[in-house]
Design an enzyme around this catalytic site. Structure first.
Site, mmCIF file in Angstrom:
data_model
loop_
_atom_site.group_PDB
_atom_site.id
_atom_site.type_symbol
_atom_site.label_atom_id
_atom_site.label_comp_id
_atom_site.label_asym_id
_atom_site.label_seq_id
_atom_site.Cartn_x
_atom_site.Cartn_y
_atom_site.Cartn_z
ATOM 1 N N HIS B 218 -34.930 -23.013 23.777
ATOM 2 C CA HIS B 218 -33.801 -22.905 22.836
ATOM 3 C C HIS B 218 -34.008 -23.920 21.708
ATOM 4 C CE1 HIS B 218 -29.710 -23.711 21.403
ATOM 5 N NE2 HIS B 218 -29.333 -22.578 21.953
ATOM 6 N N ARG B 260 -33.626 -18.493 19.834
ATOM 7 C CA ARG B 260 -34.410 -18.114 21.007
ATOM 8 C C ARG B 260 -35.148 -16.815 20.695
ATOM 9 N NH1 ARG B 260 -29.964 -17.060 25.364
ATOM 10 N NH2 ARG B 260 -28.244 -17.705 24.006
ATOM 11 N N LYS B 263 -33.502 -13.273 19.608
ATOM 12 C CA LYS B 263 -32.086 -13.446 19.255
ATOM 13 C C LYS B 263 -31.961 -13.344 17.739
ATOM 14 C CE LYS B 263 -28.951 -15.509 21.358
ATOM 15 N NZ LYS B 263 -27.571 -15.075 21.626
ATOM 16 N N ASP B 266 -29.877 -17.488 12.521
ATOM 17 C CA ASP B 266 -28.654 -18.280 12.319
ATOM 18 C C ASP B 266 -29.032 -19.483 11.453
ATOM 19 O OD1 ASP B 266 -26.567 -20.141 12.470
ATOM 20 O OD2 ASP B 266 -26.105 -19.689 14.576
ATOM 21 N N CYS B 268 -27.971 -22.380 11.112
ATOM 22 C CA CYS B 268 -27.989 -23.731 11.683
ATOM 23 C C CYS B 268 -29.363 -24.080 12.253
ATOM 24 C CB CYS B 268 -26.894 -23.921 12.730
ATOM 25 S SG CYS B 268 -27.227 -23.164 14.325
ATOM 26 N N TYR B 269 -30.131 -23.054 12.671
ATOM 27 C CA TYR B 269 -31.469 -23.337 13.209
ATOM 28 C C TYR B 269 -32.460 -23.730 12.125
ATOM 29 C CZ TYR B 269 -29.617 -21.704 17.588
ATOM 30 O OH TYR B 269 -28.847 -21.578 18.711
ATOM 31 N N ASP B 387 -23.511 -19.034 9.132
ATOM 32 C CA ASP B 387 -24.542 -18.622 10.079
ATOM 33 C C ASP B 387 -25.389 -17.499 9.462
ATOM 34 O OD1 ASP B 387 -25.628 -16.863 11.982
ATOM 35 O OD2 ASP B 387 -24.051 -17.133 13.457
ATOM 36 N N ASP B 394 -18.345 -22.693 7.980
ATOM 37 C CA ASP B 394 -17.651 -23.764 8.697
ATOM 38 C C ASP B 394 -18.396 -25.066 8.428
ATOM 39 O OD1 ASP B 394 -19.815 -24.009 10.610
ATOM 40 O OD2 ASP B 394 -19.021 -22.263 11.651
ATOM 41 N N HIS B 397 -22.003 -25.335 10.169
ATOM 42 C CA HIS B 397 -23.096 -24.626 9.506
ATOM 43 C C HIS B 397 -23.401 -25.216 8.137
ATOM 44 C CE1 HIS B 397 -22.509 -21.647 12.721
ATOM 45 N NE2 HIS B 397 -23.798 -21.419 12.521
#
Lengths: 347, 464
Positions: B218, B260, B263, B266, B268-269, B387, B394, B397
């Site tokens: 992750h 991951r 998936k 996003d 934030c990654y 995201d 938010d 993020h």
């Protein structure tokens, strides 16, 4: 026992200040100071419930009504770890019915299945219940997976249940079913690896490897673009590169995907790893790779470099990575051949 | 684009939906005239700052579910503001210091709000917030002696850390504990003991790191595990080639990163995975050593790295510096000499500092431009970041999208002192953000101030 769950929900709408059973408690307001930052405009219900919680928490009152209060507080904010921790102290002190506690967590988990506190609490309860909770916990995670098959916390919980309490019997079959539903579900692949390597019933990786390789190779043939199955195949030979390069099934599936000329990035990537570990490709594989590039002038001795060059072209998002790999391949290849005592052979 | 089947598995259908939305935005962008394109690529600084500052002053009732994360909200906002090159006014600064003082537990550590139990994650957030504010009053408000006691109390028999009294043990807890201790210069052998073993037990067959042993690789945990291993001087124990291979494959067709395998992307990654990708650029020597390559081949690998124009001397520099400033060579030395207890504190105290001051021998291994494009076109809203298209902005993020953007902008420059070239910054050069220290995710000059402050003997005396 007189569980808080039997209290009518309506009761929760009555302010604490008007509930006779709370008349003896003086609420404690939050000490936010005169000019707090990130101040939240709490609802009146939130503020009052937290004020009563603070009073009971500070007084360390471990009573049935304290348990009821934590239920109301948690419903308003399931992320408050202080409340959950205090609740555990209360549960222990009043010797509460832990099966009913699981009912409570079930309800909170609806709509909050990605919250750390709920799962940590559930683990605590299940540990106390021991074998009596196995089936229920495994079923509970299954229910979560029917909504969200990749829920990270739920998978961790399931793994914990299996290891700490048991229930391994159907695990591989369950993974199989999830992968039949969605072969791209990497969490199910991860769980399969967990079961294959850790289940006391399956005999470990040594006993399972051959059949797992066969299963994975078939999955790759069905969806060669699926990274999960390729990573799983490498995982089956984790720390055993020499066995990986000697498994004819691995080289064959690479050849098959490369020859088909479709969705072959992962096949090339696997081939590159094989080469770096000393694999000596046959003419068929060389021809298959050559057929992917118009650049026929590449000297034979630089096959690994050629694989990287093709990857740079067909996988532009990772062009930098393949370039980096290309710079290291010759040294890696000669290194692994030297280790095998094959340094006289040129690749 | 290749024609798809109309039905797929759940993973495929969700992925296709995101690809459609992102594709629509990119197509729209391409259809615009050049001046409109430039405008769209601009970071809407004033709007973001207004959104962020407002959050610091007031949050609505829906934030009640984050009532146990208020130091986090402080950090997300303050760090975002600092990345944008701005700071809060004296009153807000003062109010933040006072508020976090109320979150500090009398026995050490910070809780999610006043009166809540101390928690490792909110401790990390509070420490990073106070360092981001900077200044004597802010930095000296942290009770480091008691904080160390709290961290030791959270140490688990496994070598890992638990989040709070009676809380969960995972890699996030390890990172937040080690990061806070490292940046405050209270990291010692007792805290480090066996934490490397715990993190190693969380590696997965995919190459990344999981939250707990057996779980799935992750992005968030991989960042936490890698950064913590560097800070405790044990990064050579990770299988870096496998980790690198895993992380580069997390960047998807959208340009952004997923957390991951298989998936969805996003924003934030961009930091969690992008940060990992940027961090390993400084670990080339360990990587080569793990691959069994000689020093000669290491130099061969690194020469010709980076843009020819700026770094023709990289390989020479590296050769000259070997064994002096690089934390990576430091790692090798320690290992050869054995674990000498007496040398431990000295080494630990400077790892974060040496790391950022070492050269990057490697070019980026991910696509910085694709990631910047995703962040500017798909994640950026009128104010704040999200995201992915279809989600709402938010503070979390906004913080990690901006952090990821900063990582992208600076990852192509060889050393910490030189500014990025315009070609490495997507959009106008005024988009350039402040640089972060990637191991702590603190803006670099604030980190340097803290490092200096906590290195001085009068400030450290309470801990010795």
């Amino acid at each position: 026992m007189n569980s808080e769950e039997e209290l009518p929900k309506e009761n929760e709408k009555i302010p604490f200040s008007q509930r006779p059973e709370w008349a003896d408690v003086k609420p404690v307001p939050q000490d936010d100071g005169p000019n707090p930052v990130v101040p939240i405009s709490y609802t009146d219900v939130f503020t009052e419930t937290m004020d009563y919680f603070r009073a009971v928490y500070l007084a360390d009152e471990r009573s049935p009504r304290a348990l009821q209060l934590t239920s109301e507080t948690i419903k308003l904010n399931p992320g408050n770890y202080t409340v959950w921790q205090f609740r555990r102290l209360v549960l222990e002190a009043i010797n509460a019915d832990l099966l009913k506690e699981l009912d409570f967590v079930d309800r909170i988990a609806e709509g909050n299945s990605k919250n750390y506190q709920i799962w940590h609490h559930r683990r605590w309860v299940a540990e106390k219940l021991g074998a009596a909770s196995t089936v229920r916990e495994l079923e509970f995670t299954k229910k979560i997976f029917s909504q969200d098959a990749k829920n990270y916390h739920a998978w961790s919980h399931r793994q914990w249940v299996l290891q700490a309490i048991g229930g391994w019997e159907d695990e591989l079959a369950y993974c199989q079913k999830l992968l039949e539903d969605d072969i791209f579900n990497n969490s199910a692949w991860n769980q399969r690896f967990f079961a294959v390597t850790r289940s006391p019933l399956l005999g470990g990786l040594g006993a399972m490897r051959e059949s797992e390789v066969t299963y994975t190779v078939n999955a790759i043939k069905g969806n060669p673009e699926n990274e999960s199955s390729w990573r799983y195949l490498r995982g089956l030979y984790e720390n055993e590169a020499h066995a990986l390069i000697k498994d004819p099934q691995v080289a064959l599936v690479c050849l098959e995907i490369l020859t088909a000329k479709k969705n072959y990035v992962h096949a090339l990537s696997m081939l590159l790893d094989l080469l770096c570990h000393g694999f000596q490709p046959g003419q068929e594989i060389r021809d298959a790779v050559c057929a992917l590039t118009s650049d026929s002038g590449t000297p034979d001795s630089d096959f690994g470099t050629m694989v990287c060059t093709v990857l740079e072209l067909v996988d532009p998002m990772r062009a930098n990575y393949w370039m980096w790999r290309r710079n290291m391949v010759p040294a890696q290849v000669s290194q692994s051949l030297a280790a095998d005592g094959l340094s006289s052979l040129s690749l | 684009m290749e024609r798809r089947r109309t039905t797929g598995t759940k993973s495929e259908e969700e992925q296709w939906m995101v690809e459609d939305r992102v594709g629509y935005l990119y197509a729209f962008f391409s259809s615009l005239p050049p001046n409109a394109q430039s405008a769209l690529l601009e970071i809407r600084r004033d709007n973001h700052l207004q959104y962020l500052t407002h959050g610091l002053r007031q949050l609505g009732p829906s934030f009640s579910v984050l009532d146990a994360n208020r130091p986090w909200i402080c950090y997300w906002i303050l760090h975002s503001i600092a990345l944008l090159g701005d700071s809060v006014d004296a009153e807000l600064e003062n109010n933040t210091i006072e508020f976090l003082r109320r979150c500090q537990d009398p026995d050490g550590g910070y809780g999610g709000g006043p009166g809540q139990m101390p928690h490792l994650a909110t401790t990390y957030a509070a420490v990073n917030s106070l360092i981001t504010l900077g200044g004597h009053r802010s930095l000296s408000s942290i009770n480091r002696l008691k904080l160390r006691t709290f961290l030791l109390r959270m140490k688990d028999a496994s070598g890992g850390f638990r989040m709070h009294d009676g809380g969960e043990v995972d890699v996030r807890a390890c990172y937040t504990a080690i990061s806070a201790a490292s940046v405050l210069n209270i990291l010692d052998n007792d805290l480090v003991q066996n934490v490397g073993d715990y993190i190693l037990s969380c590696r997965t067959y995919e190459g990344g790191i999981a939250g707990e042993p057996g779980s799935e690789a992750h992005g968030g945990y991989t960042f936490c595990g890698l950064a913590a291993m560097i800070l405790i001087n044990e990064v050579h124990r990770l299988d870096l080639p496998a980790l690198i291979d895993w992380v580069v494959f997390r960047q998807g067709v959208e340009g952004g990163f997923q957390g991951r395998t298989n998936k969805l992307v996003d924003g934030c990654y961009s930091f969690w995975q992008g940060g990992v990708a940027a961090i390993v650029q400084r670990l080339q020597m360990v990587v080569c050593e793990q691959l069994g390559l000689s020093k000669a081949s290491y130099l061969e690998c690194t020469s010709g790295s980076f843009h020819d124009s700026e770094t023709s001397d990289i390989s020479n520099e590296e050769e000259g510096n070997t064994g002096i400033s690089s934390p990576v060579t430091g790692t090798c030395q320690i290992r050869k000499e054995g674990q000498d207890d007496a040398s431990y504190p000295v080494t630990l105290a400077n790892i974060g500092f040496d790391f950022i001051n070492s050269k990057r021998p490697m070019r980026p291994i991910f696509s910085s431009m694709h990631l910047q494009q995703y962040l500017l076109i798909c994640s950026q809203e009128e104010a704040g970041f999200r995201d992915k298209p279809g989600k709402s902005r938010d503070h979390y993020h906004t913080c990690y999208c901006l952090s990821g953007l900063s990582i992208c902008q600076y990852c192509s420059t060889a050393d910490a002192d030189s500014p990025p070239l315009p070609r490495d910054v997507m959009g106008p050069y005024s988009n350039l953000l402040e640089q972060v220290h990637p191991l702590y995710n603190i803006v670099l000059d604030r980190y340097h101030e803290a490092h200096e402050f906590f290195s001085e003997s009068e400030n450290t005396s309470q801990c010795s």
